[in-house]
Design a protein around this motif. Structure first.
Motif, PDB file in Angstrom:
ATOM      1  N   GLN A  25       0.826  -1.209   0.000  1.00 32.02           N
ATOM      2  CA  GLN A  25       0.000   0.000   0.000  1.00 32.02           C
ATOM      3  C   GLN A  25       0.858   1.256   0.000  1.00 32.02           C
ATOM      4  OE1 GLN A  25      -2.129   1.449   3.696  1.00 32.02           O
ATOM      5  NE2 GLN A  25      -3.856   0.514   2.634  1.00 32.02           N
ATOM      6  N   PHE A  26       1.877   1.272   0.850  1.00 29.25           N
ATOM      7  CA  PHE A  26       2.772   2.430   0.914  1.00 29.25           C
ATOM      8  C   PHE A  26       3.527   2.617  -0.406  1.00 29.25           C
ATOM      9  CE2 PHE A  26       3.565   3.836   5.522  1.00 29.25           C
ATOM     10  CZ  PHE A  26       2.234   3.645   5.849  1.00 29.25           C
ATOM     11  N   LYS A  27       3.953   1.501  -0.992  1.00 27.32           N
ATOM     12  CA  LYS A  27       4.678   1.581  -2.261  1.00 27.32           C
ATOM     13  C   LYS A  27       3.793   2.157  -3.367  1.00 27.32           C
ATOM     14  CE  LYS A  27       6.931  -1.346  -5.741  1.00 27.32           C
ATOM     15  NZ  LYS A  27       7.294  -2.754  -6.097  1.00 27.32           N
ATOM     16  N   LEU A  28       2.569   1.636  -3.483  1.00 25.39           N
ATOM     17  CA  LEU A  28       1.672   2.079  -4.538  1.00 25.39           C
ATOM     18  C   LEU A  28       1.225   3.523  -4.329  1.00 25.39           C
ATOM     19  CD1 LEU A  28      -0.557  -1.111  -4.941  1.00 25.39           C
ATOM     20  CD2 LEU A  28       1.343  -0.377  -6.391  1.00 25.39           C
ATOM     21  N   ALA A  29       1.076   3.936  -3.067  1.00 24.43           N
ATOM     22  CA  ALA A  29       0.649   5.304  -2.765  1.00 24.43           C
ATOM     23  C   ALA A  29       1.788   6.300  -2.881  1.00 24.43           C
ATOM     24  CB  ALA A  29       0.037   5.360  -1.370  1.00 24.43           C
TER      25      ALA A  29
ATOM     26  N   ALA B  44      -4.665   4.865  17.100  1.00 28.08           N
ATOM     27  CA  ALA B  44      -5.395   5.370  15.936  1.00 28.08           C
ATOM     28  C   ALA B  44      -6.644   4.526  15.739  1.00 28.08           C
ATOM     29  CB  ALA B  44      -4.531   5.344  14.679  1.00 28.08           C
ATOM     30  N   ILE B  45      -7.693   5.168  15.200  1.00 25.75           N
ATOM     31  CA  ILE B  45      -8.978   4.505  15.006  1.00 25.75           C
ATOM     32  C   ILE B  45      -9.501   4.772  13.594  1.00 25.75           C
ATOM     33  CG2 ILE B  45     -11.429   4.528  15.665  1.00 25.75           C
ATOM     34  CD1 ILE B  45      -9.805   3.170  17.754  1.00 25.75           C
ATOM     35  N   ASN B  46      -9.969   3.705  12.964  1.00 29.12           N
ATOM     36  CA  ASN B  46     -10.718   3.793  11.709  1.00 29.12           C
ATOM     37  C   ASN B  46     -12.051   3.106  11.962  1.00 29.12           C
ATOM     38  OD1 ASN B  46     -11.707   3.714   9.071  1.00 29.12           O
ATOM     39  ND2 ASN B  46     -10.305   2.103   8.415  1.00 29.12           N
ATOM     40  N   ILE B  47     -13.151   3.822  11.759  1.00 29.88           N
ATOM     41  CA  ILE B  47     -14.476   3.280  12.043  1.00 29.88           C
ATOM     42  C   ILE B  47     -14.956   2.431  10.865  1.00 29.88           C
ATOM     43  CG2 ILE B  47     -16.896   3.862  12.471  1.00 29.88           C
ATOM     44  CD1 ILE B  47     -15.114   4.444  14.849  1.00 29.88           C
ATOM     45  N   THR B  48     -15.444   1.239  11.165  1.00 28.49           N
ATOM     46  CA  THR B  48     -15.954   0.296  10.172  1.00 28.49           C
ATOM     47  C   THR B  48     -17.471   0.242  10.264  1.00 28.49           C
ATOM     48  OG1 THR B  48     -13.941  -1.044  10.339  1.00 28.49           O
ATOM     49  CG2 THR B  48     -15.894  -2.113   9.410  1.00 28.49           C
ATOM     50  N   ARG B  49     -18.155   0.701   9.230  1.00 29.11           N
ATOM     51  CA  ARG B  49     -19.620   0.776   9.265  1.00 29.11           C
ATOM     52  C   ARG B  49     -20.306  -0.426   8.616  1.00 29.11           C
ATOM     53  NH1 ARG B  49     -20.601   4.298  13.228  1.00 29.11           N
ATOM     54  NH2 ARG B  49     -19.700   6.361  12.846  1.00 29.11           N
ATOM     55  N   LYS B  50     -19.599  -1.141   7.743  1.00 29.97           N
ATOM     56  CA  LYS B  50     -20.201  -2.297   7.072  1.00 29.97           C
ATOM     57  C   LYS B  50     -19.507  -3.573   7.537  1.00 29.97           C
ATOM     58  CE  LYS B  50     -19.573  -1.066   2.751  1.00 29.97           C
ATOM     59  NZ  LYS B  50     -19.674  -1.038   1.268  1.00 29.97           N
TER      60      LYS B  50
ATOM     61  N   LEU C 125     -14.305  -1.301  15.062  1.00 25.41           N
ATOM     62  CA  LEU C 125     -12.983  -0.694  15.163  1.00 25.41           C
ATOM     63  C   LEU C 125     -11.913  -1.408  14.340  1.00 25.41           C
ATOM     64  CD1 LEU C 125     -12.867   0.083  19.000  1.00 25.41           C
ATOM     65  CD2 LEU C 125     -13.873   1.402  17.138  1.00 25.41           C
ATOM     66  N   ASN C 126     -11.239  -0.623  13.519  1.00 21.10           N
ATOM     67  CA  ASN C 126     -10.004  -1.016  12.860  1.00 21.10           C
ATOM     68  C   ASN C 126      -8.963  -0.056  13.433  1.00 21.10           C
ATOM     69  OD1 ASN C 126      -7.960  -1.762  11.062  1.00 21.10           O
ATOM     70  ND2 ASN C 126      -8.711  -0.397   9.462  1.00 21.10           N
ATOM     71  N   LEU C 127      -7.960  -0.559  14.116  1.00 20.28           N
ATOM     72  CA  LEU C 127      -7.113   0.326  14.916  1.00 20.28           C
ATOM     73  C   LEU C 127      -5.632   0.010  14.791  1.00 20.28           C
ATOM     74  CD1 LEU C 127      -6.198  -1.494  17.621  1.00 20.28           C
ATOM     75  CD2 LEU C 127      -8.608  -1.137  18.190  1.00 20.28           C
ATOM     76  N   LEU C 128      -4.846   0.986  15.201  1.00 17.52           N
ATOM     77  CA  LEU C 128      -3.421   0.792  15.427  1.00 17.52           C
ATOM     78  C   LEU C 128      -3.191   0.778  16.929  1.00 17.52           C
ATOM     79  CD1 LEU C 128      -1.579   3.212  12.936  1.00 17.52           C
ATOM     80  CD2 LEU C 128      -1.830   0.733  12.747  1.00 17.52           C
ATOM     81  N   TRP C 129      -2.283  -0.098  17.377  1.00 19.04           N
ATOM     82  CA  TRP C 129      -1.944  -0.121  18.796  1.00 19.04           C
ATOM     83  C   TRP C 129      -0.492  -0.509  18.969  1.00 19.04           C
ATOM     84  CZ3 TRP C 129      -2.848  -4.970  22.085  1.00 19.04           C
ATOM     85  CH2 TRP C 129      -2.893  -6.124  21.299  1.00 19.04           C
TER      86      TRP C 129
ATOM     87  N   TYR D 128       3.818   7.949  11.856  1.00 20.25           N
ATOM     88  CA  TYR D 128       3.291   6.844  11.059  1.00 20.25           C
ATOM     89  C   TYR D 128       1.776   6.907  10.917  1.00 20.25           C
ATOM     90  CZ  TYR D 128       1.921   1.991  10.012  1.00 20.25           C
ATOM     91  OH  TYR D 128       1.358   0.875   9.470  1.00 20.25           O
ATOM     92  N   VAL D 129       1.068   7.324  11.972  1.00 27.49           N
ATOM     93  CA  VAL D 129      -0.397   7.337  11.971  1.00 27.49           C
ATOM     94  C   VAL D 129      -0.969   8.068  10.753  1.00 27.49           C
ATOM     95  CG1 VAL D 129      -2.443   8.215  13.177  1.00 27.49           C
ATOM     96  CG2 VAL D 129      -0.692   6.966  14.450  1.00 27.49           C
ATOM     97  N   PRO D 130      -0.528   9.290  10.419  1.00 31.31           N
ATOM     98  CA  PRO D 130      -1.083   9.958   9.234  1.00 31.31           C
ATOM     99  C   PRO D 130      -0.844   9.186   7.939  1.00 31.31           C
ATOM    100  CG  PRO D 130       0.029  11.549  10.636  1.00 31.31           C
ATOM    101  CD  PRO D 130       0.367  10.187  11.168  1.00 31.31           C
ATOM    102  N   TYR D 131       0.318   8.538   7.797  1.00 27.12           N
ATOM    103  CA  TYR D 131       0.572   7.734   6.605  1.00 27.12           C
ATOM    104  C   TYR D 131      -0.364   6.537   6.555  1.00 27.12           C
ATOM    105  CZ  TYR D 131       4.834  10.342   5.476  1.00 27.12           C
ATOM    106  OH  TYR D 131       5.726  11.333   5.125  1.00 27.12           O
ATOM    107  N   TRP D 132      -0.587   5.939   7.700  1.00 33.07           N
ATOM    108  CA  TRP D 132      -1.520   4.800   7.791  1.00 33.07           C
ATOM    109  C   TRP D 132      -2.909   5.219   7.336  1.00 33.07           C
ATOM    110  CZ3 TRP D 132      -5.608   4.335  11.528  1.00 33.07           C
ATOM    111  CH2 TRP D 132      -6.228   3.076  11.562  1.00 33.07           C
ATOM    112  N   ALA D 133      -3.368   6.366   7.799  1.00 31.80           N
ATOM    113  CA  ALA D 133      -4.692   6.855   7.423  1.00 31.80           C
ATOM    114  C   ALA D 133      -4.748   7.191   5.932  1.00 31.80           C
ATOM    115  CB  ALA D 133      -5.050   8.082   8.262  1.00 31.80           C
ATOM    116  N   LYS D 134      -3.747   7.904   5.440  1.00 34.14           N
ATOM    117  CA  LYS D 134      -3.712   8.264   4.025  1.00 34.14           C
ATOM    118  C   LYS D 134      -3.620   7.024   3.133  1.00 34.14           C
ATOM    119  CE  LYS D 134      -1.411  12.725   4.767  1.00 34.14           C
ATOM    120  NZ  LYS D 134      -0.128  13.467   4.557  1.00 34.14           N
TER     121      LYS D 134
END
Length: 351
Positions: free
Chosen positions: A68-72, A126-132, A232-236, A254-260
Protein backbone atom coordinates in the motif's frame (compact mmCIF):
# COMPACT_ATOMS: atom_id res chain seq x y z
CA UNK A 1 -21.68 -37.56 21.79
CA UNK A 2 -20.79 -33.87 21.23
CA UNK A 3 -18.37 -32.18 23.55
CA UNK A 4 -19.83 -29.70 26.06
CA UNK A 5 -20.31 -26.08 25.05
CA UNK A 6 -17.96 -23.44 26.38
CA UNK A 7 -20.71 -22.29 28.72
CA UNK A 8 -20.64 -25.75 30.27
CA UNK A 9 -16.93 -25.89 31.02
CA UNK A 10 -14.57 -23.92 33.18
CA UNK A 11 -13.86 -20.58 31.46
CA UNK A 12 -10.28 -20.54 32.77
CA UNK A 13 -9.61 -23.85 31.06
CA UNK A 14 -11.05 -22.48 27.84
CA UNK A 15 -8.86 -19.39 28.05
CA UNK A 16 -5.81 -21.52 28.79
CA UNK A 17 -6.45 -23.56 25.66
CA UNK A 18 -6.47 -20.34 23.65
CA UNK A 19 -3.34 -18.86 25.18
CA UNK A 20 -1.31 -22.06 25.01
CA UNK A 21 2.44 -22.03 25.35
CA UNK A 22 2.78 -18.25 25.31
CA UNK A 23 0.87 -17.79 28.54
CA UNK A 24 2.74 -20.59 30.25
CA UNK A 25 6.11 -19.28 29.17
CA UNK A 26 5.30 -15.78 30.33
CA UNK A 27 4.05 -17.05 33.67
CA UNK A 28 0.75 -15.25 33.23
CA UNK A 29 -2.00 -15.41 35.79
CA UNK A 30 -4.65 -14.81 33.12
CA UNK A 31 -5.71 -11.48 34.55
CA UNK A 32 -4.28 -8.00 34.34
CA UNK A 33 -5.13 -7.36 37.98
CA UNK A 34 -2.53 -9.92 38.98
CA UNK A 35 0.24 -8.54 36.76
CA UNK A 36 3.23 -7.95 38.98
CA UNK A 37 4.93 -5.36 36.83
CA UNK A 38 2.30 -3.35 34.99
CA UNK A 39 3.86 -0.45 33.14
CA UNK A 40 2.69 3.13 33.55
CA UNK A 41 1.91 4.80 30.26
CA UNK A 42 3.66 8.06 29.57
CA UNK A 43 1.60 11.22 29.32
CA UNK A 44 4.54 13.31 28.16
CA UNK A 45 3.80 15.46 25.08
CA UNK A 46 4.78 13.84 21.83
CA UNK A 47 8.00 15.10 20.28
CA UNK A 48 7.39 17.42 17.33
CA UNK A 49 10.15 15.75 15.32
CA UNK A 50 11.28 12.15 14.97
CA UNK A 51 14.87 11.82 16.20
CA UNK A 52 17.32 10.80 13.50
CA UNK A 53 17.92 7.06 13.26
CA UNK A 54 14.59 6.07 14.85
CA UNK A 55 13.15 2.85 13.46
CA UNK A 56 9.90 0.94 13.79
CA UNK A 57 8.96 -2.71 13.35
CA UNK A 58 5.51 -2.62 11.71
CA UNK A 59 2.96 -5.37 11.14
CA UNK A 60 2.09 -5.90 7.46
CA UNK A 61 -0.15 -8.94 7.14
CA UNK A 62 0.31 -10.66 3.77
CA UNK A 63 2.53 -7.74 2.77
CA UNK A 64 -0.48 -5.44 2.41
CA UNK A 65 0.87 -2.47 4.36
CA UNK A 66 4.19 -2.09 2.56
CA UNK A 67 2.54 -2.68 -0.82
CA UNK A 68 0.00 0.00 0.00
CA UNK A 69 2.77 2.43 0.91
CA UNK A 70 4.68 1.58 -2.26
CA UNK A 71 1.67 2.08 -4.54
CA UNK A 72 0.65 5.30 -2.77
CA UNK A 73 4.18 6.68 -3.22
CA UNK A 74 5.06 6.99 0.46
CA UNK A 75 8.84 6.83 0.12
CA UNK A 76 10.35 9.54 2.30
CA UNK A 77 9.13 8.45 5.72
CA UNK A 78 10.57 10.40 8.68
CA UNK A 79 11.61 7.12 10.32
CA UNK A 80 13.13 3.84 9.21
CA UNK A 81 11.07 0.67 8.94
CA UNK A 82 13.49 -1.93 10.21
CA UNK A 83 11.07 -4.77 9.52
CA UNK A 84 7.65 -5.32 7.97
CA UNK A 85 6.29 -8.39 9.75
CA UNK A 86 3.73 -10.69 8.16
CA UNK A 87 1.59 -10.77 11.29
CA UNK A 88 -2.15 -10.13 11.48
CA UNK A 89 -4.02 -12.29 13.98
CA UNK A 90 -4.44 -10.74 17.41
CA UNK A 91 -2.85 -13.60 19.39
CA UNK A 92 0.18 -13.55 17.07
CA UNK A 93 0.49 -9.79 17.45
CA UNK A 94 0.42 -10.06 21.25
CA UNK A 95 3.11 -12.73 21.11
CA UNK A 96 5.26 -10.49 18.90
CA UNK A 97 4.72 -7.53 21.23
CA UNK A 98 5.87 -9.66 24.15
CA UNK A 99 8.95 -10.77 22.26
CA UNK A 100 9.75 -7.11 21.41
CA UNK A 101 9.87 -8.05 17.75
CA UNK A 102 6.99 -5.71 16.83
CA UNK A 103 6.36 -2.04 17.67
CA UNK A 104 2.97 -1.24 16.13
CA UNK A 105 0.17 -3.32 14.61
CA UNK A 106 -3.19 -3.02 12.88
CA UNK A 107 -6.03 -5.02 14.47
CA UNK A 108 -9.67 -4.92 15.43
CA UNK A 109 -10.97 -3.88 18.83
CA UNK A 110 -10.77 -7.20 20.64
CA UNK A 111 -6.98 -7.92 20.75
CA UNK A 112 -6.26 -4.94 23.07
CA UNK A 113 -8.94 -6.27 25.42
CA UNK A 114 -7.38 -9.73 25.32
CA UNK A 115 -3.90 -8.30 25.92
CA UNK A 116 -5.18 -6.42 28.97
CA UNK A 117 -6.74 -9.60 30.33
CA UNK A 118 -3.41 -11.39 29.88
CA UNK A 119 -1.66 -8.65 31.83
CA UNK A 120 0.14 -7.09 28.87
CA UNK A 121 0.16 -3.29 28.69
CA UNK A 122 -0.58 -1.77 25.29
CA UNK A 123 -2.44 1.29 24.02
CA UNK A 124 -4.59 2.21 21.02
CA UNK A 125 -3.10 5.07 18.99
CA UNK A 126 -5.40 5.37 15.94
CA UNK A 127 -8.98 4.51 15.01
CA UNK A 128 -10.72 3.79 11.71
CA UNK A 129 -14.48 3.28 12.04
CA UNK A 130 -15.95 0.30 10.17
CA UNK A 131 -19.62 0.78 9.27
CA UNK A 132 -20.20 -2.30 7.07
CA UNK A 133 -19.63 -5.96 7.97
CA UNK A 134 -16.17 -7.32 7.23
CA UNK A 135 -17.16 -10.92 7.98
CA UNK A 136 -19.72 -13.47 6.83
CA UNK A 137 -20.60 -16.78 8.47
CA UNK A 138 -19.58 -19.69 6.28
CA UNK A 139 -21.10 -23.16 6.61
CA UNK A 140 -19.30 -26.45 6.26
CA UNK A 141 -19.85 -28.17 2.89
CA UNK A 142 -23.30 -29.76 2.62
CA UNK A 143 -24.84 -27.81 5.49
CA UNK A 144 -28.45 -26.64 5.27
CA UNK A 145 -27.99 -23.78 7.80
CA UNK A 146 -29.31 -20.54 6.32
CA UNK A 147 -29.66 -18.07 9.22
CA UNK A 148 -28.09 -17.27 12.59
CA UNK A 149 -31.14 -18.50 14.47
CA UNK A 150 -30.29 -21.98 13.16
CA UNK A 151 -26.91 -21.93 14.94
CA UNK A 152 -28.60 -23.47 18.00
CA UNK A 153 -26.91 -26.75 18.88
CA UNK A 154 -24.21 -26.27 16.25
CA UNK A 155 -20.43 -26.21 16.53
CA UNK A 156 -19.14 -22.68 15.97
CA UNK A 157 -15.51 -21.72 15.40
CA UNK A 158 -14.64 -19.17 18.06
CA UNK A 159 -11.53 -17.11 18.70
CA UNK A 160 -12.02 -14.95 21.76
CA UNK A 161 -8.90 -12.89 21.05
CA UNK A 162 -9.84 -11.86 17.50
CA UNK A 163 -12.45 -9.78 15.70
CA UNK A 164 -14.17 -12.92 14.44
CA UNK A 165 -14.93 -13.87 18.04
CA UNK A 166 -16.75 -10.70 18.98
CA UNK A 167 -18.66 -10.67 15.67
CA UNK A 168 -19.91 -14.15 16.51
CA UNK A 169 -20.89 -13.18 20.07
CA UNK A 170 -22.72 -10.09 18.86
CA UNK A 171 -24.56 -12.11 16.20
CA UNK A 172 -25.64 -14.71 18.78
CA UNK A 173 -26.89 -12.01 21.13
CA UNK A 174 -28.85 -10.29 18.36
CA UNK A 175 -30.45 -13.62 17.42
CA UNK A 176 -31.44 -14.25 21.04
CA UNK A 177 -29.10 -17.21 21.46
CA UNK A 178 -27.21 -17.83 24.69
CA UNK A 179 -23.77 -19.38 24.99
CA UNK A 180 -25.41 -22.55 26.33
CA UNK A 181 -27.39 -22.84 23.12
CA UNK A 182 -24.31 -23.47 20.96
CA UNK A 183 -20.96 -25.22 21.12
CA UNK A 184 -18.10 -22.75 20.87
CA UNK A 185 -15.04 -24.53 19.50
CA UNK A 186 -11.83 -22.69 20.52
CA UNK A 187 -9.68 -22.06 17.45
CA UNK A 188 -7.65 -19.25 15.96
CA UNK A 189 -8.81 -17.71 12.69
CA UNK A 190 -6.03 -19.36 10.65
CA UNK A 191 -7.60 -22.71 11.62
CA UNK A 192 -11.15 -21.81 10.54
CA UNK A 193 -10.94 -22.93 6.91
CA UNK A 194 -9.46 -26.30 7.78
CA UNK A 195 -12.08 -26.78 10.51
CA UNK A 196 -14.87 -26.06 8.01
CA UNK A 197 -13.41 -28.30 5.33
CA UNK A 198 -13.01 -31.22 7.73
CA UNK A 199 -16.42 -30.77 9.35
CA UNK A 200 -14.87 -30.03 12.74
CA UNK A 201 -17.22 -27.05 12.94
CA UNK A 202 -20.55 -26.26 11.32
CA UNK A 203 -19.99 -22.52 11.09
CA UNK A 204 -17.00 -20.18 11.03
CA UNK A 205 -16.81 -16.42 10.52
CA UNK A 206 -14.70 -15.68 7.45
CA UNK A 207 -13.38 -12.36 6.24
CA UNK A 208 -15.02 -11.02 3.09
CA UNK A 209 -11.69 -11.58 1.35
CA UNK A 210 -11.67 -15.30 2.27
CA UNK A 211 -15.22 -16.23 1.36
CA UNK A 212 -15.07 -16.15 -2.48
CA UNK A 213 -12.24 -18.67 -2.75
CA UNK A 214 -13.88 -20.96 -0.16
CA UNK A 215 -17.22 -20.94 -1.96
CA UNK A 216 -15.51 -21.54 -5.29
CA UNK A 217 -13.83 -24.64 -3.88
CA UNK A 218 -16.86 -26.00 -2.00
CA UNK A 219 -19.99 -25.59 -4.07
CA UNK A 220 -22.23 -27.10 -1.37
CA UNK A 221 -21.12 -24.57 1.25
CA UNK A 222 -22.84 -21.22 1.65
CA UNK A 223 -22.41 -17.96 3.50
CA UNK A 224 -24.80 -16.21 5.86
CA UNK A 225 -24.62 -12.44 5.85
CA UNK A 226 -25.66 -10.27 8.78
CA UNK A 227 -25.55 -6.58 9.62
CA UNK A 228 -23.22 -7.22 12.56
CA UNK A 229 -20.07 -5.12 12.33
CA UNK A 230 -16.83 -4.98 14.23
CA UNK A 231 -16.66 -1.21 14.48
CA UNK A 232 -12.98 -0.69 15.16
CA UNK A 233 -10.00 -1.02 12.86
CA UNK A 234 -7.11 0.33 14.92
CA UNK A 235 -3.42 0.79 15.43
CA UNK A 236 -1.94 -0.12 18.80
CA UNK A 237 1.45 -0.44 20.41
CA UNK A 238 3.01 -1.73 23.63
CA UNK A 239 3.31 0.79 26.47
CA UNK A 240 7.04 0.04 26.59
CA UNK A 241 7.31 1.29 23.00
CA UNK A 242 5.14 4.35 23.63
CA UNK A 243 7.28 5.24 26.66
CA UNK A 244 10.27 5.48 24.33
CA UNK A 245 10.12 9.14 23.29
CA UNK A 246 11.75 8.55 19.91
CA UNK A 247 9.54 5.58 18.99
CA UNK A 248 6.41 7.41 20.19
CA UNK A 249 7.33 10.28 17.86
CA UNK A 250 7.82 7.81 15.01
CA UNK A 251 4.42 6.21 15.65
CA UNK A 252 2.85 9.67 15.72
CA UNK A 253 4.44 10.26 12.31
CA UNK A 254 3.29 6.84 11.06
CA UNK A 255 -0.40 7.34 11.97
CA UNK A 256 -1.08 9.96 9.23
CA UNK A 257 0.57 7.73 6.60
CA UNK A 258 -1.52 4.80 7.79
CA UNK A 259 -4.69 6.86 7.42
CA UNK A 260 -3.71 8.26 4.03
CA UNK A 261 -2.79 4.78 2.83
CA UNK A 262 -6.25 3.45 3.58
CA UNK A 263 -7.80 6.38 1.74
CA UNK A 264 -5.55 5.68 -1.25
CA UNK A 265 -6.60 2.02 -1.35
CA UNK A 266 -10.28 2.95 -1.16
CA UNK A 267 -9.91 5.46 -3.99
CA UNK A 268 -7.88 3.12 -6.25
CA UNK A 269 -9.78 -0.20 -6.18
CA UNK A 270 -8.76 -1.29 -9.68
CA UNK A 271 -5.06 -0.93 -8.99
CA UNK A 272 -5.41 -2.59 -5.59
CA UNK A 273 -7.34 -5.49 -7.09
CA UNK A 274 -4.62 -6.13 -9.66
CA UNK A 275 -1.59 -5.55 -7.46
CA UNK A 276 -2.76 -7.13 -4.19
CA UNK A 277 -5.62 -9.58 -4.63
CA UNK A 278 -4.65 -10.89 -8.06
CA UNK A 279 -0.91 -10.26 -7.84
CA UNK A 280 -0.23 -11.59 -4.32
CA UNK A 281 -3.33 -13.50 -3.16
CA UNK A 282 -3.93 -15.56 -6.31
CA UNK A 283 -7.56 -14.49 -6.61
CA UNK A 284 -9.28 -13.95 -9.92
CA UNK A 285 -10.16 -10.43 -10.93
CA UNK A 286 -13.92 -11.08 -10.47
CA UNK A 287 -13.23 -12.39 -6.95
CA UNK A 288 -11.12 -9.32 -6.21
CA UNK A 289 -13.86 -7.01 -7.46
CA UNK A 290 -16.41 -8.80 -5.29
CA UNK A 291 -14.23 -8.13 -2.24
CA UNK A 292 -13.59 -4.45 -2.96
CA UNK A 293 -17.30 -3.94 -3.65
CA UNK A 294 -17.83 -4.71 0.04
CA UNK A 295 -14.97 -2.51 1.23
CA UNK A 296 -15.61 -0.01 3.99
CA UNK A 297 -15.01 3.65 3.33
CA UNK A 298 -12.29 4.57 5.83
CA UNK A 299 -13.55 6.98 8.50
CA UNK A 300 -11.19 8.54 11.03
CA UNK A 301 -13.00 10.15 13.97
CA UNK A 302 -11.54 13.37 15.46
CA UNK A 303 -12.98 12.19 18.78
CA UNK A 304 -12.70 8.65 20.10
CA UNK A 305 -15.89 8.78 22.19
CA UNK A 306 -17.85 6.38 19.97
CA UNK A 307 -14.88 4.02 19.76
CA UNK A 308 -14.53 3.92 23.54
CA UNK A 309 -18.23 3.18 23.98
CA UNK A 310 -18.02 0.36 21.45
CA UNK A 311 -14.90 -1.08 23.03
CA UNK A 312 -16.63 -1.03 26.44
CA UNK A 313 -19.63 -2.88 25.00
CA UNK A 314 -17.28 -5.49 23.54
CA UNK A 315 -15.39 -5.94 26.83
CA UNK A 316 -18.68 -6.20 28.73
CA UNK A 317 -19.96 -8.81 26.27
CA UNK A 318 -16.85 -10.90 26.83
CA UNK A 319 -17.15 -10.43 30.59
CA UNK A 320 -20.79 -11.59 30.50
CA UNK A 321 -19.59 -14.84 28.97
CA UNK A 322 -16.83 -15.23 31.55
CA UNK A 323 -14.06 -14.85 28.97
CA UNK A 324 -12.47 -11.79 30.63
CA UNK A 325 -12.96 -9.78 33.78
CA UNK A 326 -14.94 -6.56 33.58
CA UNK A 327 -12.81 -3.40 33.43
CA UNK A 328 -12.88 0.20 32.23
CA UNK A 329 -11.57 0.19 28.65
CA UNK A 330 -10.74 3.91 28.66
CA UNK A 331 -7.30 2.95 29.93
CA UNK A 332 -6.61 1.25 26.58
CA UNK A 333 -6.54 4.54 24.64
CA UNK A 334 -3.56 6.90 24.39
CA UNK A 335 -5.26 10.24 23.76
CA UNK A 336 -2.02 11.95 22.76
CA UNK A 337 -2.62 10.43 19.31
CA UNK A 338 -6.38 11.04 19.13
CA UNK A 339 -6.61 13.66 16.40
CA UNK A 340 -3.65 12.65 14.22
CA UNK A 341 -5.43 10.35 11.75
CA UNK A 342 -8.41 12.65 11.22
CA UNK A 343 -6.19 15.66 10.58
CA UNK A 344 -4.29 13.77 7.89
CA UNK A 345 -7.25 13.00 5.60
CA UNK A 346 -9.80 15.05 3.63
CA UNK A 347 -13.02 16.06 5.40
CA UNK A 348 -15.00 13.33 3.62
CA UNK A 349 -13.04 10.72 5.59
CA UNK A 350 -13.48 12.31 9.02
CA UNK A 351 -16.36 11.02 11.15
Amino acid sequence: MPSPSVAGVDRRLFLTSMLGVTAAAAGLSGCADNSAAAETASDAPLASKVPAGTSLKIASFQGAQQLQFKLAGFRDLPFKVSNWLNIGAGPDVINAFRAKSLDVANNAGIPPIQAHYQGFDAKIVAINITRKPNYVFATKPGSDIRRVSEFRGKRLAFSQGQAQGVVLLRALKKAGLKYDDVELVPLTSNQFLTALQSGQVDIAPLANSQAPAYLAQYKSARTITTDVVDLLNLLWAPVSVLNDRAKAAAIAAYVPYWAKGQVWTYEHPDEWNEQFYVGTQNLTLPQAKAITALANKPLFPPSWDEAIRWEQETADLLAEGGFVKKFDVSELFDHRFESLAAKAVPAAYRR
